[in-house]
Design an enzyme around this catalytic site. Structure first.
Site, mmCIF file in Angstrom:
data_model
loop_
_atom_site.group_PDB
_atom_site.id
_atom_site.type_symbol
_atom_site.label_atom_id
_atom_site.label_comp_id
_atom_site.label_asym_id
_atom_site.label_seq_id
_atom_site.Cartn_x
_atom_site.Cartn_y
_atom_site.Cartn_z
ATOM 1 C CE LYS A 113 -4.220 -1.740 1.556
ATOM 2 N NZ LYS A 113 -5.784 -1.597 2.847
ATOM 3 C CE LYS A 193 -7.035 -7.631 -0.146
ATOM 4 N NZ LYS A 193 -7.990 -6.876 0.537
ATOM 5 C CE LYS A 196 -14.075 -1.674 1.859
ATOM 6 N NZ LYS A 196 -12.641 -1.616 2.502
#
Ligand code: AQP
Length: 325
Positions: A113, A193, A196
């Site tokens: 991230k 995966k 969002k």
């Protein structure tokens, strides 16, 4: 009410998707009556990505309404917003003192991230706040998707370190609780995966029929759906089918696959119909709940009051065990 405690959280970082639902929230709904369950909309975690003031405020209420629409009963479970209970931030600071830079540097989610969100201290310390979220409720188990296993293991290490310093078992070491759909893969990239924040990867629970159809039709698949070793992409589509379709339909497609005459186009059409039918009642309930901001805020207030009782008790015990009062 059961004495067995359970905690889990979800970030209000965007519309909840099928991965969140199948990996985590479905279990929350199942366990909420048998456990003393605490579910949190973790807005302090979502702030890490600096989503914008208005967006964060709105998404927090959106997420609260969606959790209830999916089946969380605020009368049965304690449903609350993380920042409404200040003990989360205070225990996170304390737990930071029992966490090393080396431990945090090993977190794969930080590595991934930080490429898009930047190398902020908030993102780096995210797993410590998560450990505090869980430890405040002395939760024995945490129903999560498997992307959270590494954070859970770190939470256990931090709890052990704090307990050892205090010289007594002041906090409970939490265990993850996984179900068989603990990793739903992105439809546009079965190696990653469903997420969002990655466009085209997810089926959002609020998606329209057209959006569902578009994402499923574009789902990446391999060339042979009848191979004797089904690919990850095919298994992912079957996992979704098993979650939204009736037993006869699932059996029919399984027979087609085993018999060597499965066609992706047919599987995808069925998935579109069944996902849309699955989402329809959830979306209707969500719409009604979300329209009544007053009622949602009242649920939020009552949830915070219930959470606060347990959280401040744990925090006081920790402070007193560490010489902080
Ligand atoms: N693809 C997934 N399959 C199974 N479980 C999943 N979860 C998330 N994605 C999948 C589980 O959902 C719970 C809530 O997740 P979260 O929103 O708090 O954080 P996240 O893992 O960062 O979710 P996203 O969708 O990937 O959000 P963004 O894109 O904002 O980072 C957790 O229990 C998680 O394991």
């Amino acid at each position: 009410m059961s004495e067995k405690r359970l905690f889990s959280g979800i970030q209000p970082s965007g519309p909840i998707h099928l991965g969140n639902y199948l990996g985590a929230i479905k279990q929350w709904v199942e366990y909420q009556h048998d456990w003393d369950a605490y579910f949190s909309v973790v807005d302090l975690h979502a702030l890490v990505a600096r989503p914008g003031v208005k967006d964060l405020r709105e998404r927090t209420l959106d997420t609260l309404a969606m959790l209830i629409a999916i089946g969380i009963d605020p009368k049965s479970a304690t449903l609350f917003v993380q920042s409404d209970v200040p003990a989360h931030s205070e225990l996170a600071w304390i737990m930071n003192c029992f966490t090393s830079i080396g431990q945090l540097s090993r977190m794969t989610q930080y590595k991934e991230k930080s490429e898009t969100q930047g190398e902020t201290a908030g993102l780096f310390n995210y797993p410590v706040l998560q450990a505090a979220d869980i430890a405040l409720y002395n939760a024995e188990v945490v129903p999560v998707g498997d992307d959270q296993l590494q954070h859970l293991e770190l939470a256990r290490e931090i709890v052990r370190s704090l307990n050892s310093y205090a010289g007594k078992e002041i906090l409970v070491e939490p265990k993850p609780l996984l179900n068989k759909s603990s990793r739903i893969m992105a439809l546009n990239n079965p190696e990653k995966k469903m997420s969002k924040s990655v466009s085209g990867s997810a089926i959002g629970l609020l998606d329209s029929e057209d959006e569902v159809a578009r994402v499923i039709k574009r789902a990446v698949t391999d060339s042979d759906p009848n191979s004797s070793t089904p690919s990850g992409a095919l298994k992912n589509l079957f996992t979704i089918l098993e979650s939204v379709s009736d037993v006869q339909t699932i059996a029919k497609f399984e027979e087609m696959r085993v018999g060597g005459h499965l066609r992706y186009s047919e599987l995808k059409e069925q998935l579109i119909d069944d996902v849309v039918a699955f989402l329809r009642p959830i979306q209707q309930t969500y719409k009604t709940l979300r329209a009544d901001t007053g009622a949602l805020n009242e649920i939020r207030l009552q949830g915070a009051k219930k959470a606060e009782v347990v959280a401040s008790d744990t925090l006081q015990k920790v402070k007193s065990a560490l010489g902080l009062n």
